[in-house]
Design an enzyme around this catalytic site. Sequence first.
Site, PDB file in Angstrom:
ATOM      1  N   TYR A   1       0.797  -1.316  -0.152  1.00 25.42           N
ATOM      2  CA  TYR A   1      -0.164   0.023  -0.026  1.00 25.42           C
ATOM      3  C   TYR A   1       1.109   1.658  -0.153  1.00 25.42           C
ATOM      4  O   TYR A   1       1.679   1.173   0.770  1.00 25.42           O
ATOM      5  CB  TYR A   1      -0.828  -0.323   1.072  1.00 25.42           C
ATOM      6  CG  TYR A   1      -2.062  -0.705   1.154  1.00 25.42           C
ATOM      7  CD1 TYR A   1      -3.369  -0.213   1.070  1.00 25.42           C
ATOM      8  CD2 TYR A   1      -2.186  -1.858   2.213  1.00 25.42           C
ATOM      9  CE1 TYR A   1      -4.555  -1.577   1.085  1.00 25.42           C
ATOM     10  CE2 TYR A   1      -2.946  -3.005   1.837  1.00 25.42           C
ATOM     11  CZ  TYR A   1      -4.413  -2.835   0.993  1.00 25.42           C
ATOM     12  OH  TYR A   1      -5.227  -3.567   0.875  1.00 25.42           O
TER      13      TYR A   1
ATOM     14  N   TYR B   1      -0.629 -10.140  -0.241  1.00 22.51           N
ATOM     15  CA  TYR B   1       0.542  -9.830   0.622  1.00 22.51           C
ATOM     16  C   TYR B   1      -0.029 -10.547   1.650  1.00 22.51           C
ATOM     17  O   TYR B   1      -1.270 -11.148   2.114  1.00 22.51           O
ATOM     18  CB  TYR B   1       0.379  -8.396   0.646  1.00 22.51           C
ATOM     19  CG  TYR B   1      -1.196  -7.963   1.371  1.00 22.51           C
ATOM     20  CD1 TYR B   1      -1.514  -7.677   2.617  1.00 22.51           C
ATOM     21  CD2 TYR B   1      -2.016  -7.157   0.981  1.00 22.51           C
ATOM     22  CE1 TYR B   1      -2.410  -7.402   3.167  1.00 22.51           C
ATOM     23  CE2 TYR B   1      -3.001  -6.709   1.153  1.00 22.51           C
ATOM     24  CZ  TYR B   1      -3.394  -7.021   2.583  1.00 22.51           C
ATOM     25  OH  TYR B   1      -4.151  -6.070   2.487  1.00 22.51           O
TER      26      TYR B   1
ATOM     27  N   HIS C   1      -7.684  -7.960  -3.693  1.00 21.37           N
ATOM     28  CA  HIS C   1      -8.841  -7.207  -3.255  1.00 21.37           C
ATOM     29  C   HIS C   1      -8.916  -5.230  -3.478  1.00 21.37           C
ATOM     30  O   HIS C   1      -7.610  -5.171  -3.089  1.00 21.37           O
ATOM     31  CB  HIS C   1      -9.109  -7.934  -1.780  1.00 21.37           C
ATOM     32  CG  HIS C   1      -8.166  -7.133  -0.677  1.00 21.37           C
ATOM     33  ND1 HIS C   1      -6.923  -8.066  -0.554  1.00 21.37           N
ATOM     34  CD2 HIS C   1      -8.674  -6.104  -0.730  1.00 21.37           C
ATOM     35  CE1 HIS C   1      -6.632  -7.030   0.143  1.00 21.37           C
ATOM     36  NE2 HIS C   1      -6.956  -6.099   0.571  1.00 21.37           N
TER      37      HIS C   1
ATOM     38  N   HIS D   1     -10.825  -2.349  -2.065  1.00 24.98           N
ATOM     39  CA  HIS D   1     -11.248  -1.706  -0.673  1.00 24.98           C
ATOM     40  C   HIS D   1     -12.310  -0.318  -1.457  1.00 24.98           C
ATOM     41  O   HIS D   1     -11.588   0.242  -2.207  1.00 24.98           O
ATOM     42  CB  HIS D   1     -10.242  -0.730   0.324  1.00 24.98           C
ATOM     43  CG  HIS D   1      -9.698  -1.979   1.156  1.00 24.98           C
ATOM     44  ND1 HIS D   1      -9.773  -2.672   2.279  1.00 24.98           N
ATOM     45  CD2 HIS D   1      -7.917  -2.511   0.735  1.00 24.98           C
ATOM     46  CE1 HIS D   1      -8.760  -3.414   2.311  1.00 24.98           C
ATOM     47  NE2 HIS D   1      -8.221  -3.782   2.137  1.00 24.98           N
TER      48      HIS D   1
END
Length: 237
Positions: free
Chosen positions: A109, A148, A161, A163
């Site tokens: 991220y 991850y 995925h 969010h």
Amino acid sequence: MAAWQPPRIYDPWPEGVQPSVPIEGYPNTWTFTPSRPAIHRPLTRTEATGPMELWRKLECGTNNLAVSPSGKPALGQMIRIFGQVLNEDGRPVPDAVVEIWQANAAGRYSHAHDDSTAPIDPNFLGNGRVRSDENGFYSFLSVKPGAYAVPVKDNWWRPPHVHFSVLGPSTLSRLVTQMYFPGDPMNDWDRILQSVNDPAARNRLIATQMHPTETGSEHLAYRHDIVLRGRLATPEA
């Protein structure tokens, strides 16, 4: 002007539609999930109809996560994520504020708290926000996120995925959820996805891949419709 009518009382979600918590091996369950049931209070006009025109307060328009402000592309498989925001009756929700955030193609991220050893992509923005159109449609360009490892003692991996946070026409219609990619074998191992016990509800978290003949050669495309309220609502995640 007609007198304001209180909103109808929605049926409770059937058993298994929302995630069962706590999620084993995921300590953040306690951070994100209240330990006590919600206190039910009568709805007022404020909760049922506001805030109005939230898109004026939350600046929208960042729909391309895959290209830096300088015009350099991010690394990874280019994808388009699109769909409709719908209400409990299946009608489009215009002017919804749709936000996404995700890991880059290496599974990291763009956030100071992510200290994994996966490389940072300086050209990947990591998050975006758009306003749904008059038919409830939204669209983002991005790269397919990488998987991850969850940094816990009982190691397990999160599949690719994305969010989502969706704010509809009232404070009660905010939904925080996740989108998964179809056909990924890691979906069956993901403890967060599998915490939704109802198979039909769990499937509502998985996007539909569009055929390349419908999307062209620049990117793969995934459709993900989001239902904000009611029995067929997209599960929280």
